[in-house]
Design a protein around this motif. Structure first.
Motif, PDB file in Angstrom:
ATOM      1  N   GLU A  26       0.428   9.778   7.755  1.00 35.83           N
ATOM      2  CA  GLU A  26       1.476  10.771   7.548  1.00 35.83           C
ATOM      3  C   GLU A  26       1.756  11.471   8.867  1.00 35.83           C
ATOM      4  O   GLU A  26       0.830  11.779   9.636  1.00 35.83           O
ATOM      5  CB  GLU A  26       1.013  11.794   6.513  1.00 35.83           C
ATOM      6  CG  GLU A  26       1.994  12.921   6.244  1.00 35.83           C
ATOM      7  CD  GLU A  26       1.447  13.956   5.276  1.00 35.83           C
ATOM      8  OE1 GLU A  26       2.215  14.790   4.796  1.00 35.83           O
ATOM      9  OE2 GLU A  26       0.222  13.913   5.004  1.00 35.83           O
TER      10      GLU A  26
ATOM     11  N   LEU B 194      -2.719   3.627   6.330  1.00 36.48           N
ATOM     12  CA  LEU B 194      -1.704   4.504   5.751  1.00 36.48           C
ATOM     13  C   LEU B 194      -1.800   5.847   6.458  1.00 36.48           C
ATOM     14  O   LEU B 194      -2.900   6.379   6.641  1.00 36.48           O
ATOM     15  CB  LEU B 194      -1.957   4.669   4.257  1.00 36.48           C
ATOM     16  CG  LEU B 194      -0.915   5.398   3.441  1.00 36.48           C
ATOM     17  CD1 LEU B 194       0.325   4.528   3.271  1.00 36.48           C
ATOM     18  CD2 LEU B 194      -1.478   5.739   2.068  1.00 36.48           C
TER      19      LEU B 194
ATOM     20  N   ASN C 186       2.892   7.786  -6.379  1.00 39.67           N
ATOM     21  CA  ASN C 186       1.883   8.629  -7.017  1.00 39.67           C
ATOM     22  C   ASN C 186       1.989  10.074  -6.548  1.00 39.67           C
ATOM     23  O   ASN C 186       1.691  11.013  -7.297  1.00 39.67           O
ATOM     24  CB  ASN C 186       0.485   8.089  -6.720  1.00 39.67           C
ATOM     25  CG  ASN C 186       0.174   6.820  -7.490  1.00 39.67           C
ATOM     26  OD1 ASN C 186       0.770   6.555  -8.529  1.00 39.67           O
ATOM     27  ND2 ASN C 186      -0.752   6.020  -6.981  1.00 39.67           N
ATOM     28  N   LEU C 187       2.435  10.263  -5.306  1.00 37.44           N
ATOM     29  CA  LEU C 187       2.613  11.611  -4.783  1.00 37.44           C
ATOM     30  C   LEU C 187       3.864  12.285  -5.323  1.00 37.44           C
ATOM     31  O   LEU C 187       3.849  13.479  -5.663  1.00 37.44           O
ATOM     32  CB  LEU C 187       2.714  11.570  -3.248  1.00 37.44           C
ATOM     33  CG  LEU C 187       1.439  11.508  -2.421  1.00 37.44           C
ATOM     34  CD1 LEU C 187       1.809  11.471  -0.939  1.00 37.44           C
ATOM     35  CD2 LEU C 187       0.536  12.702  -2.695  1.00 37.44           C
TER      36      LEU C 187
ATOM     37  N   SER D  42       2.959   2.948   6.852  1.00 34.36           N
ATOM     38  CA  SER D  42       1.803   2.051   6.759  1.00 34.36           C
ATOM     39  C   SER D  42       1.997   0.911   7.752  1.00 34.36           C
ATOM     40  O   SER D  42       3.010   0.210   7.724  1.00 34.36           O
ATOM     41  CB  SER D  42       1.645   1.495   5.347  1.00 34.36           C
ATOM     42  OG  SER D  42       0.501   0.675   5.256  1.00 34.36           O
TER      43      SER D  42
ATOM     44  N   GLU E 200      -5.730   6.592   5.124  1.00 31.64           N
ATOM     45  CA  GLU E 200      -6.551   5.566   4.488  1.00 31.64           C
ATOM     46  C   GLU E 200      -6.571   4.301   5.342  1.00 31.64           C
ATOM     47  O   GLU E 200      -5.607   4.012   6.057  1.00 31.64           O
ATOM     48  CB  GLU E 200      -6.021   5.220   3.087  1.00 31.64           C
ATOM     49  CG  GLU E 200      -6.181   6.325   2.058  1.00 31.64           C
ATOM     50  CD  GLU E 200      -5.946   5.826   0.634  1.00 31.64           C
ATOM     51  OE1 GLU E 200      -6.243   4.643   0.355  1.00 31.64           O
ATOM     52  OE2 GLU E 200      -5.460   6.614  -0.193  1.00 31.64           O
TER      53      GLU E 200
ATOM     54  N   ASN F  60       4.942  -0.833 -10.132  1.00 30.69           N
ATOM     55  CA  ASN F  60       4.209   0.409 -10.354  1.00 30.69           C
ATOM     56  C   ASN F  60       4.933   1.352 -11.317  1.00 30.69           C
ATOM     57  O   ASN F  60       4.684   2.559 -11.325  1.00 30.69           O
ATOM     58  CB  ASN F  60       3.947   1.095  -9.012  1.00 30.69           C
ATOM     59  CG  ASN F  60       2.899   0.369  -8.187  1.00 30.69           C
ATOM     60  OD1 ASN F  60       1.701   0.548  -8.377  1.00 30.69           O
ATOM     61  ND2 ASN F  60       3.356  -0.486  -7.277  1.00 30.69           N
TER      62      ASN F  60
ATOM     63  N   LYS G   7       0.837  -1.213   0.000  1.00 24.36           N
ATOM     64  CA  LYS G   7       0.000   0.000   0.000  1.00 24.36           C
ATOM     65  C   LYS G   7       0.867   1.257   0.000  1.00 24.36           C
ATOM     66  O   LYS G   7       0.559   2.249  -0.665  1.00 24.36           O
ATOM     67  CB  LYS G   7      -0.901   0.025   1.242  1.00 24.36           C
ATOM     68  CG  LYS G   7      -1.637  -1.270   1.526  1.00 24.36           C
ATOM     69  CD  LYS G   7      -2.625  -1.631   0.454  1.00 24.36           C
ATOM     70  CE  LYS G   7      -3.447  -2.847   0.822  1.00 24.36           C
ATOM     71  NZ  LYS G   7      -2.681  -4.087   1.013  1.00 24.36           N
TER      72      LYS G   7
ATOM     73  N   TYR H 201       1.404   4.531  -3.182  1.00 28.65           N
ATOM     74  CA  TYR H 201       0.874   5.807  -2.695  1.00 28.65           C
ATOM     75  C   TYR H 201       1.966   6.874  -2.735  1.00 28.65           C
ATOM     76  O   TYR H 201       1.748   7.996  -3.223  1.00 28.65           O
ATOM     77  CB  TYR H 201       0.340   5.641  -1.272  1.00 28.65           C
ATOM     78  CG  TYR H 201      -0.397   6.852  -0.746  1.00 28.65           C
ATOM     79  CD1 TYR H 201      -1.776   6.956  -0.852  1.00 28.65           C
ATOM     80  CD2 TYR H 201       0.294   7.897  -0.134  1.00 28.65           C
ATOM     81  CE1 TYR H 201      -2.465   8.072  -0.366  1.00 28.65           C
ATOM     82  CE2 TYR H 201      -0.379   9.013   0.351  1.00 28.65           C
ATOM     83  CZ  TYR H 201      -1.750   9.096   0.236  1.00 28.65           C
ATOM     84  OH  TYR H 201      -2.424  10.201   0.714  1.00 28.65           O
TER      85      TYR H 201
END
Length: 412
Positions: free
Chosen positions: A372, A370, A165-166, A279, A382, A195, A158, A162
């Motif tokens: 931060e 997930l 993508n950021l 995560s 998430e 990915n 996960k 993520y």
């Protein structure tokens, strides 16, 4: 009784049983109606103390709750605890003492994968049921062992997409130089490539390293879009301080599979930790009633200075309760009947949510989260419900091969 990082706890008899030295306890006959004995092996001193201390508190809490509810099978539970002081030698020594001299009915313990692999064969040899309540690299396949922490398929899978993508596709990996870090780095690389990303380099560091200047220079020169970290222990916390001091905190973001396990958000300055992604199977900040009650119970007893209550603490608490559910179903503490009861898919609703034992792997299906870092705390972004240990399931089938005792390095 409050556990201490520095003190070696010879035994803790929860619920009113007297404190006694293991040498005296070992000489006593174990009556069938005497206390059920639970062993605990955790680091309360050394670089991993900030991780081990909440795990010990959570183990103690679970035992206390069970005793307050009448114990198990009409018998009181007695917790026999040893401080392994971040020493593999002490892990091996105390593991044998718990199995042979103290004659415990089950053992919960181990933090690093190195500690697990030092003690797991001892428990196999002496036929003592073992729960490893720590997130790890996956692959342990042993009918005598139950693993309640997350594996890469539940969390790393996960975290990596993520973060990519950021921030981008070019990734640099740093990790602790032992089996957890080495194997987790392979999983990171797999998920980066899956990915559409590129791993520029991977650096490994022994657990005692505290000077990261040369590596920081290499990372800066490589110019990755992001840094993936599987650093472990208090010594490695120095990396994040040195990273910020080098002015790279705002240039190259970090996602980590281990950040927070030794209380980094609280011990680092906010400017050094803000924005780090992680995560896990649990965060202290979860606002469910079960999570709030769990955190409150520990902090009410041990004070506001309790280190961060991470997945490892939640999994320790849940591991004791899962074992207790197995004992209730089996109607005995005898090892094989309890294993057979656990293999029916025993579950427990704990601070992380519902945790279910997978019979084929002896791992658990559990929620993953997930989050931060924001102002010295985790902000949960998430939730991924009921994630199965698919990585270990690819190599382990204890229903078909019940005598297997292997830790597989999963082909990645």
């Amino acid at each position: 009784m409050t556990l201490s990082r520095r003190n070696f706890l010879r035994t803790t008899a929860i619920g009113g049983a007297a404190l006694a030295a293991p040498s005296l306890i070992g000489s006593m006959a174990q009556a069938a109606d005497g206390p059920i004995r639970i062993g605990s092996l955790l680091d309360l001193a050394g670089p991993l103390a900030a991780t081990g201390e909440p795990m010990a508190y959570a183990t103690e809490l679970a035992v206390e709750e069970l005793n307050n509810a009448g114990g198990l099978l009409g018998r009181e539970l007695e917790l026999v605890s040893y401080d392994t002081q971040s020493s593999i030698q002490l892990y091996s020594q105390f593991a044998q003492q718990l199995a042979v001299r103290d004659k415990v009915d089950v053992i919960h313990g181990g933090i690093t994968s190195a500690s697990r692999e030092a003690i797991r064969p001892i428990f196999d040899r002496f036929r003592t049921l073992y729960f490893y309540n720590t997130l790890y690299e996956g692959g342990v396949c042993d009918r005598n062992t139950f693993n309640t922490g997350t594996t890469p398929a539940q969390t790393v899978e996960k975290l990596v997409p993520y973060a990519m993508n950021l921030w981008g596709k070019k990734v640099y990996i740093i990790a602790a130089d032992y089996n957890y870090g080495q194997i987790t780095a392979k999983w990171m690389k797999k998920y980066v490539q899956d990915n559409g990303g590129e791993v520029l380099s991977i650096d490994f560091f022994p657990l005692d390293v505290t000077n990261f200047g040369p590596s920081i220079s290499r990372i800066q020169a490589a110019k990755p879009d992001l840094l993936l970290s599987a650093m472990v222990g208090g010594n490695h916390t120095a990396f994040y301080r040195q990273w910020a001091a080098a002015g790279l905190k705002g240039e190259i973001p970090i996602a980590s599979t281990t950040f927070g396990l030794v209380n980094e958000p609280a011990t680092l300055e906010a400017a050094e930790s803000n924005g780090v992604l992680g995560s896990y199977g649990y965060f202290e900040e979860l606002q469910t009633p079960a999570s709030l009650a769990f955190v409150k119970a520990i902090k009410d007893k041990h004070g506001a200075q309790t280190p961060y209550i991470s997945e490892l603490a939640a999994a320790s608490y849940e591991g004791v309760h899962l074992w207790a559910e197995g004992v209730k179903k089996a109607g005995t503490v005898d090892r094989i009947p309890v294993i057979e009861a656990l293999e029916t898919g025993i579950s427990f609703d704990g601070p992380s949510g519902k945790v279910v034992i997978d019979p084929k792997t002896h791992h658990v299906t559990r929620n993953a989260f997930l989050a931060e870092v924001e102002d010295k705390s985790w902000k949960v972004l998430e939730t991924f419900e009921q994630q199965a240990p698919l990585d270990t399931a690819a190599v382990c089938d204890l229903e078909a091969n019940p005598t297997d005792t292997t830790q597989y390095e999963i082909d990645i």
